[in-house]
Design a protein around this motif. Structure first.
Motif, PDB file in Angstrom:
ATOM      1  N   PHE A 251       0.848  -1.194   0.000  1.00 28.37           N
ATOM      2  CA  PHE A 251       0.000   0.000   0.000  1.00 28.37           C
ATOM      3  C   PHE A 251       0.886   1.248   0.000  1.00 28.37           C
ATOM      4  O   PHE A 251       1.721   1.403   0.892  1.00 28.37           O
ATOM      5  CB  PHE A 251      -0.912   0.024   1.227  1.00 28.37           C
ATOM      6  N   ILE A 252       0.702   2.113  -0.979  1.00 28.00           N
ATOM      7  CA  ILE A 252       1.387   3.406  -0.976  1.00 28.00           C
ATOM      8  C   ILE A 252       0.549   4.377  -0.157  1.00 28.00           C
ATOM      9  O   ILE A 252      -0.609   4.649  -0.493  1.00 28.00           O
ATOM     10  CB  ILE A 252       1.590   3.935  -2.411  1.00 28.00           C
ATOM     11  N   ASN A 253       1.121   4.894   0.916  1.00 26.01           N
ATOM     12  CA  ASN A 253       0.407   5.837   1.779  1.00 26.01           C
ATOM     13  C   ASN A 253       1.098   7.196   1.873  1.00 26.01           C
ATOM     14  O   ASN A 253       0.499   8.164   2.336  1.00 26.01           O
ATOM     15  CB  ASN A 253       0.242   5.257   3.185  1.00 26.01           C
ATOM     16  N   ASN A 254       2.355   7.266   1.462  1.00 25.92           N
ATOM     17  CA  ASN A 254       3.067   8.544   1.489  1.00 25.92           C
ATOM     18  C   ASN A 254       2.593   9.432   0.339  1.00 25.92           C
ATOM     19  O   ASN A 254       2.103   8.946  -0.681  1.00 25.92           O
ATOM     20  CB  ASN A 254       4.575   8.322   1.373  1.00 25.92           C
ATOM     21  N   LYS A 255       2.777  10.725   0.500  1.00 23.41           N
ATOM     22  CA  LYS A 255       2.388  11.669  -0.549  1.00 23.41           C
ATOM     23  C   LYS A 255       3.516  11.816  -1.571  1.00 23.41           C
ATOM     24  O   LYS A 255       4.671  12.047  -1.205  1.00 23.41           O
ATOM     25  CB  LYS A 255       2.067  13.040   0.054  1.00 23.41           C
ATOM     26  N   TYR A 256       3.155  11.693  -2.834  1.00 22.24           N
ATOM     27  CA  TYR A 256       4.092  11.925  -3.923  1.00 22.24           C
ATOM     28  C   TYR A 256       3.426  12.839  -4.933  1.00 22.24           C
ATOM     29  O   TYR A 256       2.201  12.895  -5.034  1.00 22.24           O
ATOM     30  CB  TYR A 256       4.482  10.602  -4.599  1.00 22.24           C
ATOM     31  N   ASN A 257       4.250  13.566  -5.706  1.00 22.70           N
ATOM     32  CA  ASN A 257       3.663  14.460  -6.700  1.00 22.70           C
ATOM     33  C   ASN A 257       3.355  13.695  -7.983  1.00 22.70           C
ATOM     34  O   ASN A 257       3.652  12.502  -8.115  1.00 22.70           O
ATOM     35  CB  ASN A 257       4.580  15.670  -6.964  1.00 22.70           C
ATOM     36  N   SER A 258       2.787  14.377  -8.952  1.00 18.51           N
ATOM     37  CA  SER A 258       2.326  13.700 -10.169  1.00 18.51           C
ATOM     38  C   SER A 258       3.489  13.111 -10.972  1.00 18.51           C
ATOM     39  O   SER A 258       3.351  12.033 -11.566  1.00 18.51           O
ATOM     40  CB  SER A 258       1.514  14.664 -11.045  1.00 18.51           C
ATOM     41  N   ASP A 259       4.645  13.774 -10.980  1.00 12.73           N
ATOM     42  CA  ASP A 259       5.807  13.223 -11.694  1.00 12.73           C
ATOM     43  C   ASP A 259       6.276  11.929 -11.037  1.00 12.73           C
ATOM     44  O   ASP A 259       6.651  10.964 -11.725  1.00 12.73           O
ATOM     45  CB  ASP A 259       6.960  14.235 -11.705  1.00 12.73           C
ATOM     46  N   GLU A 260       6.273  11.893  -9.713  1.00 12.87           N
ATOM     47  CA  GLU A 260       6.677  10.680  -8.998  1.00 12.87           C
ATOM     48  C   GLU A 260       5.681   9.542  -9.262  1.00 12.87           C
ATOM     49  O   GLU A 260       6.077   8.380  -9.428  1.00 12.87           O
ATOM     50  CB  GLU A 260       6.801  10.974  -7.506  1.00 12.87           C
ATOM     51  N   PHE A 261       4.408   9.883  -9.317  1.00 10.95           N
ATOM     52  CA  PHE A 261       3.408   8.869  -9.647  1.00 10.95           C
ATOM     53  C   PHE A 261       3.629   8.320 -11.052  1.00 10.95           C
ATOM     54  O   PHE A 261       3.475   7.114 -11.289  1.00 10.95           O
ATOM     55  CB  PHE A 261       1.998   9.442  -9.521  1.00 10.95           C
ATOM     56  N   MET A 262       3.968   9.203 -11.979  1.00  9.43           N
ATOM     57  CA  MET A 262       4.228   8.736 -13.342  1.00  9.43           C
ATOM     58  C   MET A 262       5.421   7.788 -13.361  1.00  9.43           C
ATOM     59  O   MET A 262       5.393   6.746 -14.035  1.00  9.43           O
ATOM     60  CB  MET A 262       4.496   9.939 -14.264  1.00  9.43           C
ATOM     61  N   SER A 263       6.452   8.101 -12.612  1.00 10.59           N
ATOM     62  CA  SER A 263       7.626   7.231 -12.542  1.00 10.59           C
ATOM     63  C   SER A 263       7.280   5.881 -11.922  1.00 10.59           C
ATOM     64  O   SER A 263       7.764   4.835 -12.364  1.00 10.59           O
ATOM     65  CB  SER A 263       8.744   7.915 -11.754  1.00 10.59           C
ATOM     66  N   ILE A 264       6.429   5.903 -10.898  1.00  9.34           N
ATOM     67  CA  ILE A 264       5.988   4.644 -10.286  1.00  9.34           C
ATOM     68  C   ILE A 264       5.280   3.782 -11.325  1.00  9.34           C
ATOM     69  O   ILE A 264       5.563   2.584 -11.470  1.00  9.34           O
ATOM     70  CB  ILE A 264       5.045   4.918  -9.093  1.00  9.34           C
ATOM     71  N   LEU A 265       4.361   4.388 -12.072  1.00  9.73           N
ATOM     72  CA  LEU A 265       3.605   3.631 -13.075  1.00  9.73           C
ATOM     73  C   LEU A 265       4.515   3.062 -14.159  1.00  9.73           C
ATOM     74  O   LEU A 265       4.249   1.978 -14.687  1.00  9.73           O
ATOM     75  CB  LEU A 265       2.539   4.524 -13.700  1.00  9.73           C
ATOM     76  N   GLN A 266       5.586   3.774 -14.472  1.00  9.43           N
ATOM     77  CA  GLN A 266       6.515   3.270 -15.496  1.00  9.43           C
ATOM     78  C   GLN A 266       7.277   2.027 -15.024  1.00  9.43           C
ATOM     79  O   GLN A 266       7.880   1.331 -15.830  1.00  9.43           O
ATOM     80  CB  GLN A 266       7.498   4.376 -15.895  1.00  9.43           C
ATOM     81  N   ASN A 267       7.222   1.763 -13.723  1.00 13.54           N
ATOM     82  CA  ASN A 267       7.860   0.569 -13.164  1.00 13.54           C
ATOM     83  C   ASN A 267       6.851  -0.543 -12.874  1.00 13.54           C
ATOM     84  O   ASN A 267       7.166  -1.520 -12.203  1.00 13.54           O
ATOM     85  CB  ASN A 267       8.600   0.934 -11.875  1.00 13.54           C
ATOM     86  N   ILE A 268       5.620  -0.367 -13.363  1.00 13.15           N
ATOM     87  CA  ILE A 268       4.547  -1.337 -13.173  1.00 13.15           C
ATOM     88  C   ILE A 268       4.305  -2.053 -14.502  1.00 13.15           C
ATOM     89  O   ILE A 268       4.508  -1.490 -15.571  1.00 13.15           O
ATOM     90  CB  ILE A 268       3.260  -0.615 -12.714  1.00 13.15           C
ATOM     91  N   ASP A 269       3.857  -3.302 -14.436  1.00 10.61           N
ATOM     92  CA  ASP A 269       3.572  -4.061 -15.657  1.00 10.61           C
ATOM     93  C   ASP A 269       2.143  -3.880 -16.149  1.00 10.61           C
ATOM     94  O   ASP A 269       1.892  -3.924 -17.365  1.00 10.61           O
ATOM     95  CB  ASP A 269       3.840  -5.553 -15.419  1.00 10.61           C
ATOM     96  N   MET A 270       1.211  -3.694 -15.219  1.00 15.45           N
ATOM     97  CA  MET A 270      -0.188  -3.493 -15.616  1.00 15.45           C
ATOM     98  C   MET A 270      -0.947  -2.876 -14.452  1.00 15.45           C
ATOM     99  O   MET A 270      -0.479  -2.894 -13.312  1.00 15.45           O
ATOM    100  CB  MET A 270      -0.831  -4.812 -16.034  1.00 15.45           C
ATOM    101  N   LEU A 271      -2.135  -2.334 -14.761  1.00 15.72           N
ATOM    102  CA  LEU A 271      -2.928  -1.669 -13.731  1.00 15.72           C
ATOM    103  C   LEU A 271      -4.394  -2.053 -13.867  1.00 15.72           C
ATOM    104  O   LEU A 271      -4.917  -2.187 -14.974  1.00 15.72           O
ATOM    105  CB  LEU A 271      -2.771  -0.151 -13.839  1.00 15.72           C
ATOM    106  N   VAL A 272      -5.048  -2.217 -12.713  1.00 16.77           N
ATOM    107  CA  VAL A 272      -6.500  -2.345 -12.637  1.00 16.77           C
ATOM    108  C   VAL A 272      -6.993  -1.085 -11.942  1.00 16.77           C
ATOM    109  O   VAL A 272      -6.579  -0.802 -10.805  1.00 16.77           O
ATOM    110  CB  VAL A 272      -6.919  -3.595 -11.836  1.00 16.77           C
ATOM    111  N   GLY A 273      -7.847  -0.322 -12.596  1.00 13.29           N
ATOM    112  CA  GLY A 273      -8.218   0.956 -11.999  1.00 13.29           C
ATOM    113  C   GLY A 273      -9.648   1.374 -12.243  1.00 13.29           C
ATOM    114  O   GLY A 273     -10.222   1.113 -13.309  1.00 13.29           O
ATOM    115  N   SER A 274     -10.231   2.061 -11.239  1.00 16.41           N
ATOM    116  CA  SER A 274     -11.510   2.739 -11.421  1.00 16.41           C
ATOM    117  C   SER A 274     -11.329   4.248 -11.361  1.00 16.41           C
ATOM    118  O   SER A 274     -12.244   4.984 -11.746  1.00 16.41           O
ATOM    119  CB  SER A 274     -12.521   2.285 -10.360  1.00 16.41           C
TER     120      SER A 274
END
Length: 361
Positions: A251-274
């Protein structure tokens, strides 16, 4: 000097809206390096610090009036501002800002808005009346344009663009990799799967049981990461389910900015999202995703790229999503190419915003 006031859902720690504001202010400064931007924000000091703009309290009517009075242009957007489904009050706020701009005889534009749902007939009439008076409106999907035309907005007043986050740049991957390692995700043999949902949709025991079952089943083969796109709400899911989830659920609970979130997603293989912007971030990060709908804006976005949600919140099923994940993995290379093509298509649609802003500036 061009002075612009921007109205939207800013200063609420919503990652999608942060990304919208960042891309919009960057584009305005690119078109006019001397532009002076004032943002109506819930957290003015934080907005000034993050985005290098002026900001005022969005609820201070006197300051808002003066900022618009001194400006040349009022921009409303992006995001789903004109809707009366989640709140009966917010639509009146945003319409009041537009009316203020019209009253002060400013150039008034709506940029990359998602329109609706509009439930009340009185609100439909108000939206049509005001949008027929503004200079122009760009919407982020075809269904939003159709809705505006159905309620009486002149077709010549509306153009279809795309969500402003589509213009967001990819980021260095090492930032996101570091965040994931600090979270404890160090097993590179496991694929990484992100889940981005609204905590408020899982308040019943039945829905939480389905979510726990989904996370634990996926965690048999994946590192499963819950990502909060709206901190105020979504981080609460940790308190609700973490003690019932397996060791490979994070679970990610710390605050990150939008650029950091984009970097996180670039290290993910797939996403399930609503969360709508979790799907859009995935598209920009060039990773395949599975959509779950809680609002027509999810269908509207996925229609634009010839996709459909696998289920809705009312029919949420761990089995359906697990089957969709397995199908995605079986066709991963094909789905990756589809995401790349969709990103290219939507970025081209953003040109209409550039044309409009160039004319104005």
């Amino acid at each position: 000097m061009n002075k612009i006031v921007i109205s939207g859902f800013y200063g609420f720690h919503n990652i999608g809206d942060e990304a919208i504001l960042k891309t919009l202010t960057q584009q305005l400064k690119k078109l006019d390096p001397n532009v002076e931007i004032t943002v109506l924000s819930h957290s003015p000091e934080e907005t000034m610090l993050k985005f290098g703009v002026k900001a005022i309290n969005r609820r201070d009517a006197f300051k808002v009036f003066n900022a618009i009075r001194k400006s040349k242009i009022l921009l409303s957007g992006g995001g789903s501002l004109l809707q009366d489904d989640t709140s009966a009050r917010s639509i009146h706020y945003y319409l009041a800002i537009l009316k203020m701009g019209l009253f002060l005889r400013k150039k008034v534009f709506l940029i990359s808005n998602g329109i609706g749902p509009l439930i009340r007939d009185s609100n439909k009439r108000k939206v049509a009346k005001i949008l027929n008076k503004v200079d122009h409106t760009t919407v982020r999907d075809d269904n939003s344009r159709q809705l505006l035309e159905e309620i009486g907005v002149k077709p010549s007043k509306v153009s279809v663009s795309a969500d402003l986050v589509i213009a967001m740049d990819m980021q260095p991957k090492d930032v996101g990799e570091k965040i994931l390692k600090e979270l404890g995700i160090i097993d590179d043999s496991r694929k990484r799967l992100a889940i981005a949902i609204r905590q408020k949709d899982f308040r019943t025991e039945e829905k939480r049981a389905q979510l726990i079952k989904l996370a634990n089943e996926l965690a048999k083969k994946h590192s499963v990461i819950f990502i909060p796109f709206y901190y105020k709400n979504d981080t609460k899911i940790y308190e609700d389910i973490h003690e019932f989830t397996d060791s490979h659920v994070y679970f990610i609970n710390n605050k990150y900015n939008s650029d950091e979130f984009m970097s996180i997603l670039q290290n993910i293989d797939m996403l399930v999202g609503s969360r709508l912007h979790s799907l859009i971030f995935s598209l920009v990060a060039e990773i395949p995703f599975i959509g779950v709908s809680y609002d027509p804006k999810i269908e509207n976005f996925m229609d634009m790229i010839s996709m459909k949600p696998v289920c809705s919140m009312s029919t949420f099923s761990s089995e359906v999503i697990i089957d969709a994940v397995e199908a995605l993995e079986d066709q991963y290379a094909v789905k990756k190419l589809e995401v790349l093509e969709a990103k290219k298509t939507l970025r081209k649609r953003l040109d209409i915003n550039d044309i409009m802003l160039k004319k104005v500036l």
